[in-house]
Design an enzyme around this catalytic site. Structure first.
Site, PDB file in Angstrom:
ATOM      1  CG  PHE A  91      -7.484 -10.558   7.179  1.00 40.77           C
ATOM      2  CD1 PHE A  91      -8.365  -9.238   6.506  1.00 40.77           C
ATOM      3  CD2 PHE A  91      -7.546 -10.509   8.410  1.00 40.77           C
ATOM      4  CE1 PHE A  91      -9.022  -8.256   7.576  1.00 40.77           C
ATOM      5  CE2 PHE A  91      -8.275  -9.772   9.108  1.00 40.77           C
ATOM      6  CZ  PHE A  91      -9.073  -8.935   8.705  1.00 40.77           C
TER       7      PHE A  91
ATOM      8  CE1 TYR B 207      -7.629   1.761   6.780  1.00 41.33           C
ATOM      9  CE2 TYR B 207      -5.797   0.687   8.143  1.00 41.33           C
ATOM     10  CZ  TYR B 207      -6.217   1.219   6.950  1.00 41.33           C
ATOM     11  OH  TYR B 207      -5.751   0.694   5.814  1.00 41.33           O
TER      12      TYR B 207
HETATM   13  C1  LIG Z   1      -2.133   5.139   4.982  1.00 44.72           C
HETATM   14  C2  LIG Z   1      -2.266   5.555   3.583  1.00 44.72           C
HETATM   15  C3  LIG Z   1      -3.307   4.493   2.688  1.00 44.72           C
HETATM   16  C4  LIG Z   1      -3.080   7.016   3.613  1.00 44.72           C
HETATM   17  O1  LIG Z   1      -3.466   7.489   2.563  1.00 44.72           O
HETATM   18  P1  LIG Z   1      -3.801   8.852   2.001  1.00 44.72           P
HETATM   19  O2  LIG Z   1      -4.425   9.118   0.908  1.00 44.72           O
HETATM   20  O3  LIG Z   1      -2.616   9.834   2.379  1.00 44.72           O
HETATM   21  O4  LIG Z   1      -4.877   9.228   3.198  1.00 44.72           O
HETATM   22  P2  LIG Z   1      -5.606  10.858   3.142  1.00 44.72           P
HETATM   23  O5  LIG Z   1      -5.203  11.566   2.418  1.00 44.72           O
HETATM   24  O6  LIG Z   1      -7.148  10.196   2.774  1.00 44.72           O
HETATM   25  O7  LIG Z   1      -5.821  10.806   4.766  1.00 44.72           O
HETATM   26  C5  LIG Z   1      -7.024  11.122   5.414  1.00 44.72           C
HETATM   27  C6  LIG Z   1      -6.541  11.481   7.030  1.00 44.72           C
HETATM   28  O8  LIG Z   1      -5.798  10.469   7.486  1.00 44.72           O
HETATM   29  C7  LIG Z   1      -4.629  10.835   8.028  1.00 44.72           C
HETATM   30  N1  LIG Z   1      -3.687  10.066   7.862  1.00 44.72           N
HETATM   31  C8  LIG Z   1      -3.688   9.102   6.647  1.00 44.72           C
HETATM   32  N2  LIG Z   1      -2.562   8.401   6.811  1.00 44.72           N
HETATM   33  C9  LIG Z   1      -2.141   8.423   8.136  1.00 44.72           C
HETATM   34  C10 LIG Z   1      -0.856   7.985   8.786  1.00 44.72           C
HETATM   35  N3  LIG Z   1      -0.277   6.952   8.314  1.00 44.72           N
HETATM   36  N4  LIG Z   1      -0.562   8.251   9.963  1.00 44.72           N
HETATM   37  C11 LIG Z   1      -1.330   9.372  10.648  1.00 44.72           C
HETATM   38  N5  LIG Z   1      -2.423  10.183   9.760  1.00 44.72           N
HETATM   39  C12 LIG Z   1      -2.578   9.675   8.718  1.00 44.72           C
HETATM   40  C13 LIG Z   1      -4.134  12.054   7.131  1.00 44.72           C
HETATM   41  O9  LIG Z   1      -3.292  13.077   7.542  1.00 44.72           O
HETATM   42  C14 LIG Z   1      -5.698  12.666   6.906  1.00 44.72           C
HETATM   43  O10 LIG Z   1      -5.934  13.533   8.048  1.00 44.72           O
HETATM   44  P3  LIG Z   1      -6.804  14.979   8.055  1.00 44.72           P
HETATM   45  O11 LIG Z   1      -8.137  14.394   7.288  1.00 44.72           O
HETATM   46  O12 LIG Z   1      -6.744  15.515   9.411  1.00 44.72           O
HETATM   47  O13 LIG Z   1      -6.176  15.779   6.959  1.00 44.72           O
HETATM   48  C15 LIG Z   1      -1.106   5.966   2.878  1.00 44.72           C
HETATM   49  O14 LIG Z   1      -0.260   6.890   3.680  1.00 44.72           O
HETATM   50  C16 LIG Z   1       0.015   4.660   2.532  1.00 44.72           C
HETATM   51  O15 LIG Z   1      -0.266   4.017   1.628  1.00 44.72           O
HETATM   52  N6  LIG Z   1       0.743   4.402   3.469  1.00 44.72           N
HETATM   53  C17 LIG Z   1       1.810   3.354   3.335  1.00 44.72           C
HETATM   54  C18 LIG Z   1       0.979   2.018   3.326  1.00 44.72           C
HETATM   55  C19 LIG Z   1       0.041   1.681   4.257  1.00 44.72           C
HETATM   56  O16 LIG Z   1       0.492   2.032   5.667  1.00 44.72           O
HETATM   57  N7  LIG Z   1      -1.314   1.217   3.929  1.00 44.72           N
HETATM   58  C20 LIG Z   1      -2.201   0.849   5.006  1.00 44.72           C
HETATM   59  C21 LIG Z   1      -2.069  -0.532   5.091  1.00 44.72           C
HETATM   60  S1  LIG Z   1      -3.053  -1.016   6.528  1.00 44.72           S
END
Ligand SMILES: CC(C)(COP(=O)(O)OP(=O)(O)OC[C@H]1O[C@@H](n2cnc3c(N)ncnc32)[C@H](O)[C@@H]1OP(=O)(O)O)[C@@H](O)C(=O)NCCC(=O)NCCS
Length: 451
Positions: A451, A161
Site C-alpha cells: 500500500f 524509515y
Molecule cells: C527515500 C527518499 C524519499 C528520501 O528523501 P530525502 O529528502 O532525500 O531524505 P532526507 O534528506 O530527509 O534524508 C534524511 C536522512 O535519511 C537518509 N536517507 C534518506 N533516504 C535514504 C536511502 N534511500 N538510503 C539511505 N539513507 C537514506 C539521508 O541520508 C539522511 O541522513 P542524515 O540525516 O544522516 O543526513 C528519496 O530518496 C526518494 O524519493 N527515493 C526514491 C523513491 C523512494 O524510495 N521512496 C520511498 C518509498 S517507500
C-alpha cells in the site's frame, strides 16, 4: 511506500502508458500556504488543481515515465484525500510527495487504527536536503496529536524509515513450487473434507470477498484493511494505466456446511516447450482463508492445475503452511524473503494496551525516540486476556528505541535476539526472555498487501 496507490497485488510498479500527457506547473503563491523553509521550499497540502503536477513528481521519484496521462490522473483521483496529501514546492513545481490514509491494522488479539503512509518521493534534483524529514516529522506529530496509536508503511528500501522510529514488523516470503516434485496425488479431484471449490465471477468477488477478508483480518496480525476501492481495483472495476489489470481466475472454498472460508486469485502465462508440453507458471495473486481446511484445499487446487509446471506466490507469511502441505516440501523454494511492513508506535499506552500477550507478566520499558513521540518509561501488565500500560517512575527492565518496539509489536522480532544484537538493552537480567514470551506469537504476522 513503494507504490503510487493502494494496490491489489504486490507486483512491482510499472511505467504509466503515456499517450496525451498532461503537463502543468504550480503557480508560486504570493504567500506561503504551508511551511516554508529557509531554502524557500514550501511543504504544503496539495490542491485538486495541483494534483497533476504532484502526480508528475511521483512519477519522477519512482522513475516511472514522467508524462502522466488524463486516464492515470482520473484513475487515481478517487484514492486521494487532499486533506492528507502533502508535497514540497520549489520554484512553482512539486519536488516531493507524501500521503497518508486511515487504515485498520490487525494486531494480536484485536485491531488498531493506523496512520498509513504512502506515495513518498523526493525528486532526485532535491534529494538529501531534508525534504522527507520535514514532511514526515510534521505528519507523524500531527498523527500523534490526532490520537492515532501507530503508523504503518511498506518501505522501498531498508535504510529509509528507521530514523523516523519505524521498525520492520512483518516479513514476507514468496515461493516458487516445482509441481513435478510436490508428491501430491496426481488424481486430486477436489477437497476431501466434504467442502467444494468453485470459480467465482467478479461481481460475486466484489460481494463476498470483503466480508471474508474482514474475517481473515480479525485472525491475521499484520494484515491491513481493504477499502471498497481496493476491491474495485482488484476486480477491474477501476483501471489505472500504470497498473495494467489482467483478469485473474478467482476460486472460492466452501466448507461441507456451505460456509465461505477461503478465496484464491491466480493467473497463468501461456507457454509450450519444444516437445509440445505445456509449461506454464501460475501466479497466485491472492490466497486468504479463515480455516486450515480452506487453506489446504486451495493450495492443493492451484498445485494440481493441469498445464502448470510451477506455481509462484506473491509475498506470504514467512511461516506460511504452503511448503508443508506438500508431501515433498522441498518442491517449494523461497524466491524472496525480506522485511515488508514497517510499524511506528505513536502512542505507547494505546498501542501496548491494544494487543494481547502470550503469557501474563509485567515489564518496565524505557522507550527512546529521536522524534520524542513515544519517548518515556512505561509499565506494561499484559497477558492473554488484555493489558494495561501507564507511565511509571520505576526502574526499567528493558531500554529500547521506538523502532525496536515497532519491530517487537506484532510478535515477529525476538527480544532475546535484539538484545544479543545490542539493539535492546537488558536492564534487569532475564527481561529480554520475559519480553520474548510476552510479545512473540505462535504464528508470525503477515501483511498481504502493498500500500
Ligand atoms: C527515500 C527518499 C524519499 C528520501 O528523501 P530525502 O529528502 O532525500 O531524505 P532526507 O534528506 O530527509 O534524508 C534524511 C536522512 O535519511 C537518509 N536517507 C534518506 N533516504 C535514504 C536511502 N534511500 N538510503 C539511505 N539513507 C537514506 C539521508 O541520508 C539522511 O541522513 P542524515 O540525516 O544522516 O543526513 C528519496 O530518496 C526518494 O524519493 N527515493 C526514491 C523513491 C523512494 O524510495 N521512496 C520511498 C518509498 S517507500
Amino acid at each position: 511506500m513503494t507504490r503510487d496507490d493502494a494496490q491489489p497485488t504486490s507486483s512491482e510498479p510499472t511505467d504509466p502508458a503515456t499517450p496525451s500527457p498532461v503537463t502543468s506547473t504550480v503557480s508560486p503563491p504570493s504567500a506561503a500556504r504551508g511551511v516554508r523553509g529557509a531554502d524557500g521550499i514550501e511543504i504544503r497540502k496539495v490542491t485538486e488543481a495541483e494534483y497533476p503536477d504532484w502526480m508528475r513528481a511521483i512519477a519522477v521519484g519512482f522513475l516511472s515515465a514522467p508524462a502522466v496521462t488524463e486516464a492515470e490522473i482520473e484513475g487515481r483521483r478517487g484514492g486521494i484525500d487532499f486533506d492528507r496529501t502533502l508535497g514540497a514546492v520549489d520554484a512553482g513545481r512539486y519536488v516531493a510527495t507524501y500521503r497518508s490514509f486511515p487504515q485498520t491494522l490487525s494486531v494480536p488479539g484485536g485491531t488498531l487504527p493506523s496512520h498509513a503512509v504512502t506515495n513518498v518521493t523526493v525528486s532526485p534534483t532535491h534529494r538529501r536536503r531534508g525534504l522527507l524529514s520535514r514532511m514526515m516529522t510534521g505528519d507523524l506529530a500531527a498523527a500523534k496529536e490526532a490520537g492515532t496509536p501507530v503508523s504503518t508503511l511498506v518501505s522501498a528500501e531498508y535504510p529509509i524509515y528507521g530514523r523516523f522510529g519505524y521498525g520492520p514488523a512483518a516479513r514476507a516470503t514468496s515461493w516458487s513450487v516445482e509441481l513435478s516434485r510436490t508428491g501430491l496425488d496426481s488424481r486430486w479431484s477436489g477437497p476431501r473434507d466434504g467442502g467444494r471449490i468453485d470459480l467465482v465471477p467478479l461481481d460475486e468477488v466484489r460481494k463476498t470477498g470483503p466480508e471474508l477478508y474482514t474475517r481473515f483480518l480479525a485472525r491475521q496480525p499484520g494484515a491491513v484493511s481493504r477499502d471498497e476501492r481496493w476491491w474495485q481495483l482488484a476486480t477491474g472495476e477501476i483501471q489505472v494505466p500504470s497498473m495494467p489489470w489482467n483478469e485473474p481466475f478467482w476460486a472460492a472454498y466452501r466448507s461441507a456446511s456451505g460456509e465461505l472460508e477461503g478465496m484464491v486469485a491466480y493467473s497463468s502465462d501461456h507457454k509450450w516447450d519444444e516437445a509440445k508440453q505445456p509449461d506454464n507458471t501460475v501466479t497466485v495473486e491472492q490466497l486468504f482463508t479463515v480455516s486450515p481446511e480452506a487453506e489446504r484445499a486451495l493450495w492443493e487446487y492451484v498445485c494440481s492445475l493441469d498445464w502448470a509446471s510451477r506455481v509462484r506466490t506473491e509475498g506470504r507469511a514467512p511461516d506460511d503452511l504452503l511448503p508443508d502441505y506438500l508431501p515433498d516440501p522441498r518442491a517449494a523454494r523461497v524466491r524472496t524473503h525480506s522485511d515488508f511492513l514497517w510499524l511506528r508506535i505513536l502512542d505507547v499506552v494505546r498501542a501496548l494496551e491494544g494487543r494481547t500477550y502470550g503469557v501474563a507478566d509485567s515489564l518496565v520499558l524505557e522507550v527512546r525516540d529521536g522524534l520524542g513521540l513515544a519517548a518515556g518509561r512505561f509499565r506494561l501488565d499484559g497477558g492473554p486476556d488484555g493489558a494495561s500500560c501507564a507511565p511509571t517512575g520505576d526502574a526499567a527492565d528493558l531500554t529500547l528505541d521506538a523502532g525496536e518496539l515497532g519491530a517487537l509489536y506484532l510478535g515477529d522480532a525476538s527480544a532475546v535476539r535484539l538484545a544479543a544484537l545490542g539493539s535492546v538493552r537488558e536492564d534487569r537480567p532475564g527481561a529480554a526472555a520475559a519480553a520474548e514470551l510476552m510479545f512473540r506469537t505462535a504464528r508470525r504476522p503477515w501483511c498481504p498487501d502493498v500500500f
